[in-house]
Design a protein around this motif. Structure first.
Motif, short mmCIF file in Angstrom:
data_model
loop_
_atom_site.label_atom_id
_atom_site.label_comp_id
_atom_site.label_asym_id
_atom_site.label_seq_id
_atom_site.Cartn_x
_atom_site.Cartn_y
_atom_site.Cartn_z
N LEU A 192 0.84 -1.19 0.00
CA LEU A 192 0.00 0.00 0.00
C LEU A 192 0.88 1.25 0.00
O LEU A 192 2.02 1.20 0.45
CB LEU A 192 -0.89 0.01 1.25
N PRO A 193 0.35 2.35 -0.49
CA PRO A 193 1.12 3.61 -0.45
C PRO A 193 1.06 4.26 0.92
O PRO A 193 0.91 5.47 1.05
CB PRO A 193 0.41 4.46 -1.51
N LEU A 194 1.16 3.44 1.95
CA LEU A 194 1.16 3.90 3.34
C LEU A 194 2.28 3.18 4.07
O LEU A 194 2.71 2.09 3.68
CB LEU A 194 -0.17 3.57 4.02
N ILE A 195 2.73 3.76 5.16
CA ILE A 195 3.78 3.13 5.96
C ILE A 195 3.13 2.12 6.90
O ILE A 195 2.27 2.47 7.71
CB ILE A 195 4.57 4.17 6.75
N ALA A 196 3.54 0.86 6.80
CA ALA A 196 3.00 -0.18 7.66
C ALA A 196 3.57 -0.05 9.07
O ALA A 196 4.60 0.62 9.29
CB ALA A 196 3.32 -1.55 7.08
N SER A 197 2.91 -0.70 10.02
CA SER A 197 3.42 -0.78 11.38
C SER A 197 4.55 -1.81 11.41
O SER A 197 4.30 -3.02 11.44
CB SER A 197 2.32 -1.18 12.35
N ALA A 198 5.79 -1.33 11.40
CA ALA A 198 6.94 -2.23 11.25
C ALA A 198 7.03 -3.24 12.38
O ALA A 198 7.32 -4.43 12.15
CB ALA A 198 8.23 -1.40 11.17
N VAL A 257 4.27 -5.94 11.98
CA VAL A 257 4.63 -6.84 10.89
C VAL A 257 5.74 -7.79 11.33
O VAL A 257 5.69 -9.00 11.08
CB VAL A 257 5.06 -6.04 9.65
N HIS A 258 6.75 -7.28 12.01
CA HIS A 258 7.87 -8.11 12.46
C HIS A 258 7.41 -9.17 13.45
O HIS A 258 7.77 -10.35 13.33
CB HIS A 258 8.94 -7.22 13.08
N ASP A 267 -5.48 -13.57 6.60
CA ASP A 267 -5.27 -13.32 5.17
C ASP A 267 -3.86 -12.81 4.93
O ASP A 267 -3.19 -13.21 3.95
CB ASP A 267 -6.28 -12.29 4.66
N TRP A 268 -3.38 -11.92 5.79
CA TRP A 268 -2.03 -11.37 5.65
C TRP A 268 -0.98 -12.46 5.83
O TRP A 268 -0.01 -12.53 5.07
CB TRP A 268 -1.84 -10.26 6.67
N ARG A 279 -4.53 -1.49 6.60
CA ARG A 279 -3.66 -0.30 6.61
C ARG A 279 -2.43 -0.53 7.49
O ARG A 279 -1.31 -0.18 7.12
CB ARG A 279 -4.44 0.91 7.13
N ARG A 280 -2.62 -1.12 8.67
CA ARG A 280 -1.51 -1.33 9.59
C ARG A 280 -0.52 -2.37 9.06
O ARG A 280 0.68 -2.27 9.31
CB ARG A 280 -2.03 -1.77 10.96
N LEU A 281 -1.03 -3.36 8.32
CA LEU A 281 -0.17 -4.43 7.83
C LEU A 281 0.50 -4.09 6.50
O LEU A 281 1.43 -4.75 6.08
CB LEU A 281 -0.97 -5.72 7.71
N GLY A 282 -0.03 -3.08 5.80
CA GLY A 282 0.71 -2.49 4.69
C GLY A 282 0.59 -3.15 3.34
O GLY A 282 1.29 -2.75 2.42
#
Length: 288
Positions: A41-47, A50-51, A82-83, A171-174
């Motif tokens: 996504l053109p957004l910054i994910a929650s790094a 995600v980690h 899904d992610w 959005r959070r997962l990017g």
């Protein structure tokens, strides 16, 4: 709140299109229809999120609070799963708490569990569920019904909670997740002794209406049995049919009880108190 639609209460299916201009919304931040599934996504994910999720071998679904909020929040669980699938992260998924049997009907729980590659655990649920089961989790996700806003994208609003939970996590997962409206997982049904007993004595034939009278906030949200009966009478009269009304109450003192009122002109009323939540999926499937 709508500033365009006429006053009154209306209900719509989660796949119905609601124009973004009809309600107050928060822009999603991207044109969802033009982003391919799995693309960034053109957004910054929650790094950090995600980690931590990438290293989990087990997902525990833990809801202890209100049943309605739980059902609406299951799209948040679906978004995470899904992610994980898009990222090819293998996990086992299990449900705990009072709604474990009901959640298992959604297909979100792995049956049988896959081999857990390591012990790192993610817990997803409401605040009570996280408090009860999240002490040893490497990551805990609270799905608070008051948190996600009404998103809008492509000129469309997403006012229902299933969409709001799913898109908030997307959005959070990017990355663009595969879910589409109405987003919510469906409940599988199957053979049920209570349903068969009611059918055998004629309660599930013809015009059957089921309604839940149990509420966690009776001073504000109690529609009352008498109002459901009055509504059923109007429906039956309009349909020129005899209606059977199933009123589902909360837990009874003796666990489970069934009682019938004397037949009215247009409606026969059956009170069912203390029916387990996972059995309601089978019972409501029989309603008109």
């Amino acid at each position: 709140m709508s500033s365009v639609a006429p006053p009154g209460v209306r209900f719509h299916h989660g796949s119905a299109v609601v124009p973004a201009g009809a309600v107050h919304t928060t822009p999603l931040g991207y044109d969802r229809g033009s982003v391919p599934i799995g693309a960034p996504l053109p957004l910054i994910a929650s790094a950090e999120l995600v980690h931590r999720l990438s290293g989990c071998g087990e997902v525990v679904v833990a809801f202890e609070g209100k049943l309605g909020d739980t059902l609406l929040a299951l799209t948040g669980v679906r978004a995470v799963l899904d992610w994980l699938r898009l990222r090819s992260v293998r996990t086992s998924v299990r449900a705990v708490g009072p709604y474990a049997g009901l959640i298992a009907r959604t297909g979100l729980v792995t049956q049988p569990p896959v081999t857990t590659p390591h012990g790192r655990r993610a817990v997803i649920g409401d605040r009570a569920g996280i408090e009860a089961h999240g002490s040893e989790a490497v990551v805990s996700l609270v799905l608070d019904p008051a948190a996600p806003p009404c998103w809008s994208s492509d000129g469309r609003a997403h006012p229902d909670l299933p969409a709001r939970h799913y898109l908030a996590l997307e959005r959070r997962l990017g990355i663009r997740l595969p879910g589409t409206a109405p987003f919510a997982p469906t409940l599988a049904t199957g053979p049920n002794n209570l349903v068969e007993e009611l059918r055998s004595v004629g309660w599930l034939g013809g015009l059957t209406i089921a309604a839940i009278t149990a509420t966690s906030w009776p001073e504000r949200k109690d529609y009352t049995a008498q109002r459901y009966i009055a509504l059923a009478e109007q429906i039956a009269e309009a349909q020129q049919a005899q209606a059977r009304l199933l009123l589902i109450g909360g837990a009874a003192e003796d666990g489970f009880s069934v009682s019938a009122e004397a037949p009215r002109r247009h409606v026969q009323v059956l009170y069912l108190d203390g029916v387990p939540a996972d059995q309601l999926a089978d019972l409501f499937r029989t309603a008109t």
